[in-house]
Design a protein around this motif. Sequence first.
Motif: not given
Length: 144
Positions: A120-134
């Motif tokens: 099987r063929h695939y695209i591995s996706c990793e997302a890292t999101v950062t904020t300074d918030g509430k």
Amino acid sequence: MPTLTHLDHEGRASMVDIADKQPTRRTAIASGRIYIPLIAYELVTSSYPVVDRLGPVSDEEKAKIKVRRKGDALTVAQLAAIMGAKKTSDLIPLCHPIPLTQVNVTLTPATSESSNGVVRHYISCEATVTTDGKTGVEMEALTA
């Protein structure tokens, strides 16, 4: 008994009140696989740019040439993922608009083979999101 934070005491949808929370550094990471057919995998992993051949070519080859002219699909997908994270509150009801301090998206082509030999063929996706918030950025990472 646990309750859902986005429902009020009568069970109606309600945005969570974050007014009394103190801002803190918050990071969320989401990952997944996007399974694609072999021909799409070959197009995504082929070299760019591709020069058109002279002479007759098959319909499949014509389609591949046309797709390759459009540029690096993974770069376009990465930019779309970042834009999606930034627009999460417009896309998902009850999400707070959050000023993001960083969005990093990694897209990696890969393959896996099952025990019965199916590749099987695939695209591995990793997302890292950062904020300074509430409030957290889990939905933004998932949206990316």
